[in-house]
Design a protein around this motif. Sequence first.
Motif, short mmCIF file in Angstrom:
data_model
loop_
_atom_site.label_atom_id
_atom_site.label_comp_id
_atom_site.label_asym_id
_atom_site.label_seq_id
_atom_site.Cartn_x
_atom_site.Cartn_y
_atom_site.Cartn_z
N VAL A 67 -6.94 6.67 -0.18
CA VAL A 67 -6.43 6.69 -1.55
C VAL A 67 -7.38 7.51 -2.40
O VAL A 67 -8.58 7.27 -2.42
N VAL A 68 -6.80 8.49 -3.10
CA VAL A 68 -7.56 9.40 -3.94
C VAL A 68 -7.23 9.14 -5.40
O VAL A 68 -6.07 8.94 -5.76
N ARG A 69 -8.26 9.10 -6.22
CA ARG A 69 -8.06 8.97 -7.66
C ARG A 69 -7.80 10.36 -8.23
O ARG A 69 -8.57 11.30 -7.96
N VAL A 70 -6.73 10.49 -8.99
CA VAL A 70 -6.35 11.75 -9.62
C VAL A 70 -6.15 11.50 -11.12
O VAL A 70 -6.15 10.37 -11.57
N GLY A 71 -6.01 12.57 -11.87
CA GLY A 71 -5.69 12.44 -13.30
C GLY A 71 -6.89 12.35 -14.21
O GLY A 71 -6.90 12.96 -15.27
N VAL A 72 -7.90 11.57 -13.83
CA VAL A 72 -9.11 11.41 -14.65
C VAL A 72 -10.33 11.41 -13.74
O VAL A 72 -10.25 11.07 -12.57
N GLU A 73 -11.46 11.82 -14.31
CA GLU A 73 -12.72 11.80 -13.56
C GLU A 73 -13.26 10.38 -13.47
O GLU A 73 -13.03 9.59 -14.37
N PRO A 74 -13.98 10.05 -12.44
CA PRO A 74 -14.23 10.89 -11.27
C PRO A 74 -13.00 10.92 -10.36
O PRO A 74 -12.33 9.91 -10.18
N LYS A 75 -12.74 12.08 -9.79
CA LYS A 75 -11.63 12.24 -8.86
C LYS A 75 -12.18 12.27 -7.45
O LYS A 75 -13.23 12.86 -7.21
N GLY A 76 -11.48 11.63 -6.53
CA GLY A 76 -11.90 11.62 -5.14
C GLY A 76 -11.40 10.39 -4.42
O GLY A 76 -10.72 9.54 -5.00
N ILE A 77 -11.76 10.29 -3.16
CA ILE A 77 -11.33 9.16 -2.33
C ILE A 77 -12.20 7.95 -2.64
O ILE A 77 -13.42 8.04 -2.64
N PHE A 78 -11.53 6.83 -2.90
CA PHE A 78 -12.24 5.60 -3.23
C PHE A 78 -11.78 4.41 -2.37
O PHE A 78 -12.31 3.30 -2.51
N ALA A 79 -10.82 4.64 -1.50
CA ALA A 79 -10.32 3.54 -0.68
C ALA A 79 -9.75 4.08 0.62
O ALA A 79 -9.31 5.23 0.70
N SER A 80 -9.78 3.23 1.63
CA SER A 80 -9.17 3.55 2.91
C SER A 80 -8.61 2.28 3.52
O SER A 80 -8.96 1.17 3.12
N GLY A 81 -7.75 2.49 4.49
CA GLY A 81 -7.15 1.36 5.19
C GLY A 81 -6.16 1.86 6.21
O GLY A 81 -6.24 3.01 6.66
N TYR A 82 -5.24 1.00 6.56
CA TYR A 82 -4.23 1.31 7.55
C TYR A 82 -2.86 0.94 7.02
O TYR A 82 -2.72 -0.06 6.32
N VAL A 83 -1.88 1.73 7.36
CA VAL A 83 -0.50 1.42 7.00
C VAL A 83 -0.13 0.14 7.75
O VAL A 83 -0.35 0.04 8.96
N SER A 84 0.40 -0.84 7.02
CA SER A 84 0.67 -2.14 7.63
C SER A 84 2.15 -2.53 7.59
O SER A 84 2.48 -3.69 7.81
N SER A 85 3.01 -1.56 7.28
CA SER A 85 4.45 -1.86 7.28
C SER A 85 5.24 -0.60 7.59
O SER A 85 4.72 0.51 7.47
N GLU A 86 6.47 -0.81 7.96
CA GLU A 86 7.41 0.30 8.05
C GLU A 86 7.77 0.70 6.62
O GLU A 86 7.67 -0.12 5.71
N PRO A 87 8.22 1.93 6.38
CA PRO A 87 8.69 2.30 5.04
C PRO A 87 9.87 1.42 4.62
O PRO A 87 10.70 1.05 5.45
N PHE A 88 9.91 1.09 3.33
CA PHE A 88 11.02 0.31 2.80
C PHE A 88 11.41 0.87 1.45
O PHE A 88 10.62 1.56 0.79
N LEU A 89 12.65 0.61 1.04
CA LEU A 89 13.14 1.10 -0.24
C LEU A 89 12.78 0.12 -1.34
O LEU A 89 12.82 -1.11 -1.16
#
Length: 165
Positions: A67-89
């Motif tokens: 997960v990357v922070r965008v839009g405002v400083e500081p910008k960059g990656i601040f989180a990681s993990g694993y996808v834990s579900s199938e895509p859903f609507l």
Amino acid sequence: MDGLSNNNNSPFRGLGGAAYLFGWNPQKFEWADIDKDIARLTTGQKVEDSWSVASYKSIKPVDRAYVVRVGVEPKGIFASGYVSSEPFLASHKGRTYHRINIEFDVLLNPDKEPILNLNILKTGALADQNWTPQASGISIRPQLVEELEGVWLDFLGEHPKFGVM
């Protein structure tokens, strides 16, 4: 944090797995409970949240997520993990879109602690990736996945929260 020790022994590393980049803009979405989520993760509790995903046709559970922070400083990656579900609507304000769940293994508060900033992400081969995408949940170029994981783990190893400083 238990998540980091699991991360160092990640089965993902070296397997050539898929990874996706999710954007978070605090100007558009307030993460009011980020400090509580960090505290929960630090004590070994599960922290999971849903995110919109552009690459919903190819993403699958156990893919790596950053997960990357965008839009405002500081910008960059601040989180990681694993996808834990199938895509859903899901629907919001009359719009339907795809989402997935991410189970976090690392979560930092960009307003209070160092994050993996864009200056680092825009060097070497990693410069070939768009680190500030307009859409959330885009595929990270397959040839960059292992390098990104290595840079992220090196960054965390030197981080005041995780490293041996």
